[in-house]
Design a protein around this motif. Structure first.
Motif, short mmCIF file in Angstrom:
data_model
loop_
_atom_site.label_atom_id
_atom_site.label_comp_id
_atom_site.label_asym_id
_atom_site.label_seq_id
_atom_site.Cartn_x
_atom_site.Cartn_y
_atom_site.Cartn_z
N LYS A 129 32.84 0.05 12.05
CA LYS A 129 32.78 1.26 12.61
C LYS A 129 31.90 1.13 10.99
N ASN A 144 32.56 14.90 7.75
CA ASN A 144 31.00 13.84 8.36
C ASN A 144 30.15 14.39 7.50
N ASN A 216 35.82 9.39 9.41
CA ASN A 216 34.25 8.37 10.09
C ASN A 216 33.59 9.68 9.36
N GLU A 218 30.08 9.85 10.53
CA GLU A 218 29.54 9.77 11.93
C GLU A 218 28.05 9.23 11.87
#
Length: 486
Positions: A129, A144, A216, A218
């Motif tokens: 990722k 995010n 993360n 996203e």
């Protein structure tokens, strides 16, 4: 009308015949055979990307390790050849591939559609990722990509992460640098608010630095653009097929998860335990050696060529003068970095056996010659014309006049300026690190990636450069004093 139809039919038939011939030619390329014939697989990488590729110190030597390096070793073993690693900036890797300086590239590279236009890729061997590395003290602020509005985000130039930030975080300012180590330093010093990088790499930096944290953000990532693959020259189908066989074998045995990543983690853990700068003194010593070699050789050839260019510029020969003026103005009007890259990748594409060290010396010598030529020209023109007239009246030829009358006096006048050029050359030679020459700057970057420390290696490098330049200035000052009393 009939004859026109006949010609159209013939053209169509020829095109139909050429298409399959082209396909056969592409599939029967000789890239694989060339690698086997020379017995070496040259692989380009950017060794600042743990756990994919990074450096460790083993028995006083620098070794390249990581899951990408293990894959490259496995590939070379399956081909029955030796593996040779060439370390350079990430954004120079595909250029090196296209100019045939390397046979393949493995550097956690994503096979994006843009890259596929210029090179061929193997199958995906690992998929991770896209994460963000932030300072731990800012953990409550960023969750995010929407949390980073109007903030500065760092990313490695030429990477997928750079493109993601540019396209999906349009309200942010992006700062691109060639080395992840420099981006991490920028993060810790507050120059950027976060650094976008691949998941495994982000976690590697966070695990080895308690002040950092991963999140993360996203990103909206197209699955076709994620994952790491090996890159090969366009049309190297034989090498691509061979690489795919190796990748299939690795995936079948799950070697990446069972062996390669744990081994990379072990190396990273050992680096963290032994990350004292004293443990890496051999890196700096090797860097000093290469820097001095480049400087001394470049000074010698730059001085010789500089004298020739100065004399040509002062001559009455119009062609010779025009050549000298054109060369001097062109070289002085273009950056040394561009010249280094042109010699290595441009000329190196024709002379493929041109080593990076030799390419660096050639580029620095040619650059220095242009500046030395102007210094010498100004020195010669500073000598009164009466000196030349007196020498010629005594029956001395123009050559003897220059040798015994003009040059000795001019040298006294230009010695300080020449000294400054030589000192500058020590510092400017650091540019050659972009093509993988192991000078002091290059070794500093290796220490940064091995120790996860950014500022201390920079400080040590600054001190070393100061000692070298200060020492040289004292030596030059001594000879300048002797000239004045001669």
């Amino acid at each position: 009308m009939k004859s026109k139809k006949i010609w159209i039919t013939l053209v169509v038939l020829i095109m139909m015949l050429l298409v399959p011939l082209g396909k056969v030619s592409a599939s029967n390329d000789n890239y694989l055979q060339k690698v086997k014939d020379k017995g070496t697989l040259v692989v380009g990488t950017s060794a600042d990307y743990p756990p994919y590729e990074f450096t460790v110190k083993q028995s006083g030597k620098t070794n390249y390790v990581g899951l990408d390096i293990e894959i490259a070793k496995k590939f070379a073993k399956n081909l029955g050849v030796k593996l040779e690693i060439k370390n350079m900036n990430f954004d120079s890797l595909l250029v090196a591939l296209e100019t045939h300086k390397v046979d393949a590239v493995i550097s956690g590279m994503n096979p994006t559609p843009e890259r596929q236009k210029s090179v061929d890729f193997s199958n995906i061997y690992y998929r991770g990722k896209q994460y963000m590395l932030i300072n731990k003290k800012d953990a409550a602020l960023y969750k995010n990509i929407h949390s980073f509005k109007n903030k500065t985000i760092g990313a490695q130039t030429g990477s997928l992460q750079y493109d993601l930030v540019k396209k999906q975080m349009k309200n942010n300012q992006i700062k691109g640098l060639a080395k992840l180590n420099d981006l991490v330093i920028a993060l810790q010093s507050g120059k950027v608010n976060a650094v976008a990088m691949e998941e495994a790499t982000a976690k590697a930096f966070a695990q080895n630095n308690s002040s950092l944290k991963v999140i993360n953000p996203e990103f909206n990532v197209d699955s076709s653009q994620t994952g790491s693959a090996m890159a090969f020259p366009k049309g190297a189908t034989s090498l691509v097929n061979a690489a795919n066989k190796t990748i299939a074998e690795i995936q079948k045995k799950d070697l990446i998860n069972k062996q390669y990543i744990p081994l990379a983690g072990k190396y990273m853990s050992n680096n963290s335990k032994k990350n004292s700068m004293w443990d890496y003194w051999t890196y700096f010593a090797k860097g000093i050696e290469y820097t001095l070699i480049i400087t001394v050789v470049s000074v010698f050839f730059g001085f010789i060529l500089g004298i020739l260019l100065a004399l040509l510029r002062l001559s009455k020969n119009k062609l010779g003068k025009a050549i000298a003026v054109a060369y001097i103005e062109f070289v002085r009007g273009t950056p040394l970095m561009v010249q280094v890259m042109f010699v290595y990748f441009g000329i190196g594409a024709i002379v493929q056996s041109l080593p990076a060290l030799l390419a660096g010396i050639i580029a620095v010598s040619l650059n220095s010659a242009a500046y030395v030529a102007e210094v010498i020209r100004s020195g010669i023109e500073s000598i009164p014309s009466g000196q030349t007239e007196a020498a010629r009246s005594l029956g001395m030829s123009q050559t003897l006049t220059y040798r015994y009358v003009i040059i000795p006096q001019a040298l006294k006048n230009i010695w300080p300026a020449l000294g400054n050029e030589f000192i500058t050359l020590i510092k400017e030679s650091s540019i050659v690190s972009i093509i993988g020459v192991g000078d002091l700057m290059y070794q500093m970057q290796l220490v940064q990636s091995a120790t996860y420390k950014g500022v201390i290696p920079i400080f040590i490098t600054m001190v070393i450069y100061f000692v070298m330049t200060f020492g040289l200035s004292k030596v030059l000052g001594y000879f300048e004093g002797r000239m004045k009393h001669a």
